[in-house]
Write a protein that holds these residues in place. Sequence first.
Motif, PDB file in Angstrom:
ATOM      1  N   ASP A  69      42.061  82.914  80.633  1.00 22.96           N
ATOM      2  CA  ASP A  69      43.119  81.781  81.695  1.00 22.96           C
ATOM      3  C   ASP A  69      44.772  82.442  81.614  1.00 22.96           C
ATOM      4  OD1 ASP A  69      41.655  80.456  82.723  1.00 22.96           O
ATOM      5  OD2 ASP A  69      42.532  78.264  81.338  1.00 22.96           O
ATOM      6  N   PHE A  70      44.669  83.473  80.279  1.00 18.89           N
ATOM      7  CA  PHE A  70      45.983  84.346  79.540  1.00 18.89           C
ATOM      8  C   PHE A  70      45.564  85.241  80.480  1.00 18.89           C
ATOM      9  CE2 PHE A  70      48.923  86.907  77.607  1.00 18.89           C
ATOM     10  CZ  PHE A  70      50.166  85.681  76.632  1.00 18.89           C
ATOM     11  N   ILE A  71      44.630  86.185  80.174  1.00 12.62           N
ATOM     12  CA  ILE A  71      44.652  87.676  80.578  1.00 12.62           C
ATOM     13  C   ILE A  71      44.760  87.824  82.313  1.00 12.62           C
ATOM     14  CG2 ILE A  71      43.038  89.445  81.227  1.00 12.62           C
ATOM     15  CD1 ILE A  71      42.287  89.262  78.407  1.00 12.62           C
ATOM     16  N   VAL A  72      43.474  85.732  83.300  1.00 14.38           N
ATOM     17  CA  VAL A  72      43.524  86.529  84.506  1.00 14.38           C
ATOM     18  C   VAL A  72      45.331  86.232  84.729  1.00 14.38           C
ATOM     19  CG1 VAL A  72      42.818  85.116  86.643  1.00 14.38           C
ATOM     20  CG2 VAL A  72      41.337  86.087  84.462  1.00 14.38           C
ATOM     21  N   GLU A  73      45.994  85.013  84.279  1.00 11.79           N
ATOM     22  CA  GLU A  73      47.300  85.344  84.883  1.00 11.79           C
ATOM     23  C   GLU A  73      48.222  86.212  85.116  1.00 11.79           C
ATOM     24  OE1 GLU A  73      49.366  82.109  82.898  1.00 11.79           O
ATOM     25  OE2 GLU A  73      51.249  82.437  83.791  1.00 11.79           O
ATOM     26  N   ARG A  74      47.665  87.230  84.184  1.00  9.58           N
ATOM     27  CA  ARG A  74      48.693  87.976  83.337  1.00  9.58           C
ATOM     28  C   ARG A  74      48.248  89.454  85.040  1.00  9.58           C
ATOM     29  NH1 ARG A  74      50.729  84.579  81.075  1.00  9.58           N
ATOM     30  NH2 ARG A  74      51.434  84.868  79.426  1.00  9.58           N
ATOM     31  N   LEU A  75      47.262  89.895  84.944  1.00  2.00           N
ATOM     32  CA  LEU A  75      46.466  90.089  86.099  1.00  2.00           C
ATOM     33  C   LEU A  75      47.121  90.623  87.408  1.00  2.00           C
ATOM     34  CD1 LEU A  75      44.602  92.723  86.792  1.00  2.00           C
ATOM     35  CD2 LEU A  75      42.744  90.501  86.872  1.00  2.00           C
ATOM     36  N   LEU A  76      47.026  89.058  87.292  1.00  2.00           N
ATOM     37  CA  LEU A  76      47.319  88.804  88.741  1.00  2.00           C
ATOM     38  C   LEU A  76      49.051  88.491  88.735  1.00  2.00           C
ATOM     39  CD1 LEU A  76      46.182  84.776  90.145  1.00  2.00           C
ATOM     40  CD2 LEU A  76      45.067  87.683  90.281  1.00  2.00           C
ATOM     41  N   THR A 123      57.019  93.493  81.312  1.00  2.00           N
ATOM     42  CA  THR A 123      56.434  92.029  80.287  1.00  2.00           C
ATOM     43  C   THR A 123      57.938  92.252  79.492  1.00  2.00           C
ATOM     44  OG1 THR A 123      55.891  91.444  77.763  1.00  2.00           O
ATOM     45  CG2 THR A 123      56.053  93.639  77.874  1.00  2.00           C
ATOM     46  N   PHE A 124      58.691  93.204  79.212  1.00  2.00           N
ATOM     47  CA  PHE A 124      60.525  93.333  78.407  1.00  2.00           C
ATOM     48  C   PHE A 124      61.089  93.049  78.776  1.00  2.00           C
ATOM     49  CE2 PHE A 124      57.680  97.492  76.830  1.00  2.00           C
ATOM     50  CZ  PHE A 124      57.176  97.116  75.483  1.00  2.00           C
ATOM     51  N   VAL A 125      61.339  92.517  80.742  1.00  2.00           N
ATOM     52  CA  VAL A 125      62.316  91.524  81.259  1.00  2.00           C
ATOM     53  C   VAL A 125      61.260  90.076  81.609  1.00  2.00           C
ATOM     54  CG1 VAL A 125      63.843  93.300  81.671  1.00  2.00           C
ATOM     55  CG2 VAL A 125      61.734  92.930  83.175  1.00  2.00           C
ATOM     56  N   ASN A 126      60.755  89.298  80.590  1.00  2.00           N
ATOM     57  CA  ASN A 126      59.666  88.243  81.256  1.00  2.00           C
ATOM     58  C   ASN A 126      59.924  88.556  82.424  1.00  2.00           C
ATOM     59  OD1 ASN A 126      60.845  88.094  78.319  1.00  2.00           O
ATOM     60  ND2 ASN A 126      62.099  86.439  79.060  1.00  2.00           N
ATOM     61  N   ALA A 127      59.069  89.346  83.103  1.00  2.00           N
ATOM     62  CA  ALA A 127      58.529  89.164  84.532  1.00  2.00           C
ATOM     63  C   ALA A 127      57.011  89.230  83.911  1.00  2.00           C
ATOM     64  CB  ALA A 127      58.507  90.529  85.485  1.00  2.00           C
ATOM     65  N   GLY A 128      56.183  89.268  82.972  1.00  2.00           N
ATOM     66  CA  GLY A 128      55.062  88.991  83.099  1.00  2.00           C
ATOM     67  C   GLY A 128      53.968  90.575  83.063  1.00  2.00           C
ATOM     68  N   GLY A 129      53.185  90.484  83.433  1.00  2.00           N
ATOM     69  CA  GLY A 129      52.202  91.246  83.875  1.00  2.00           C
ATOM     70  C   GLY A 129      51.126  91.573  82.589  1.00  2.00           C
ATOM     71  N   LEU A 130      50.491  93.001  82.405  1.00  2.00           N
ATOM     72  CA  LEU A 130      49.403  93.281  81.462  1.00  2.00           C
ATOM     73  C   LEU A 130      50.053  93.435  80.034  1.00  2.00           C
ATOM     74  CD1 LEU A 130      45.956  94.555  83.267  1.00  2.00           C
ATOM     75  CD2 LEU A 130      46.275  92.145  82.106  1.00  2.00           C
ATOM     76  N   GLY A 131      51.230  94.363  80.098  1.00  2.88           N
ATOM     77  CA  GLY A 131      52.259  94.186  79.497  1.00  2.88           C
ATOM     78  C   GLY A 131      51.918  93.076  78.303  1.00  2.88           C
ATOM     79  N   ASP A 132      52.240  92.223  79.151  1.00  2.00           N
ATOM     80  CA  ASP A 132      52.561  91.010  78.488  1.00  2.00           C
ATOM     81  C   ASP A 132      51.464  90.786  77.316  1.00  2.00           C
ATOM     82  OD1 ASP A 132      54.826  89.966  78.488  1.00  2.00           O
ATOM     83  OD2 ASP A 132      53.199  87.954  79.445  1.00  2.00           O
TER      84      ASP A 132
END
Lengths: 268, 215
Positions: free
Chosen positions: A69-76, A215-224
Amino acid sequence: MAVDTSVAGSAPADITAPTAQDADPLGGGMSLRAKLATPAVFAGVCVALYAWVQGRELDSIEQRVVNADFIVERLLQHLQLTAASTLLVIAIAVPLGILLTRAGARSITPPLIGAANIGQAVPSIGVLVLLALWWTIGFRPAVVALVAYSILPVLRNTMVGLQQVDRSTIDAGRGMGMTKRQVLRRIELPLAVPVILAGVRTALVINVGTATLATFVNAGGLGDVINNGLVQNRFTVIVVGSVLTAVLALFIDYLGGLVEDLLRPKGL
Amino acid sequence: MSLGEYLVKNWDRLLELTVEHAVIVLIALAIATVVGVTVGIATYRTQRPSKIALAVAGIFLTIPSFALFGLLIAPLGLGAKPAIVALVLYALLPILRNTIAGLRAVDPAVVESAQGMGMGRWQRLVRIELPLAWPIVITGVRVSAMITVGIAAIAAVINGPGLGKDIFRALARVGTPTAVSQALSATLGIIAIGILLDVGFLLLGKLTTSRGIRD
């Protein structure tokens, strides 16, 4: 290959410019075997990663991040950031490049290309953090930073692509009675397409890479995922995030190469 | 606090970070130049090996920097070492590509006449081919310099040296009066290093180009 299109036929000085080609290991010259084998390699890496994670005992902190769940959300999120910024870049840079190569604006080209070269030295993380400090956090500043960071290759390649069109070809079109607009649409742009596409692919690769920093500006992505691993000091999480990000970037570049091949006008 | 006041107050520290930043970039460029030129020399005569070398270097450049830094923690730990290795990997492609392109652009007639004068393969390479290819090689280094200066900022996430430290510190202090000045000064510092290196490599290229082919 992207690079070849802009270097061929021009002075060696052009090799100096950081161009599309920089990110082009699997370019247009890809053989059928390579085309088929590449996704298989990516799939193999993902399967190996999965098997490796399965073989490890995950503690509760790791489980919170390393799950589907966590990874797919970040991927999207990552894909949304990449797609939005790349489309915006095309919508802005291609028309602007056309405008700047029309008679009257041509003297701007050399300083602009120089700026594009030095523009690479602008740190993406600096732009991102400044936008977050000045404006807001989340998806919007992330997309704006990505656009700012990847617009120059497309602008530059649009201008170079249009300018390398042989003067006599344009004159021939004019001589046949075409208007300037028709010459642009039917001669100049089709001939410039390979170079423009190379620029778009570079922008795409820059965007998919820079989106990792969102990720550093709270916009998600796999960097999270990677950042979670760094902050919590969890090796498994860092590896999962890094490998997935790397595979995604290489896969997007591979897809970009396929699209580049498909869209190249026949006859070139 | 305005940017001016901030600069005056933090000048020493900024200068120190700037030097650190420039030093890791220059170390990485030096290593990448040695590796890139060596691999270029070893592969430029052949199609397949040169293609493979370019593809591998291209893959490095495609991997997002944050991910590459993350992957290098496992073998190299935190700090300057993984940062430099990552920067070397990013700097390889332009140098390698230009080495191959430059060596291939040397006129075969010139190389043949050198052979006719009795020069061996090594001598031809060192005295004829490399000097003729050098202007193109060094422009590759210049391109790599621009790429690595910006990426080096991200090295701070794995405790690497350089101005990136101040960017991340500013991020951790959102809302404080100095945050913007701190991030802005670090970003501008990195751009300044980029411009200096760009001009520096341009001059170095002119100075180190063989006198016979200078324009």
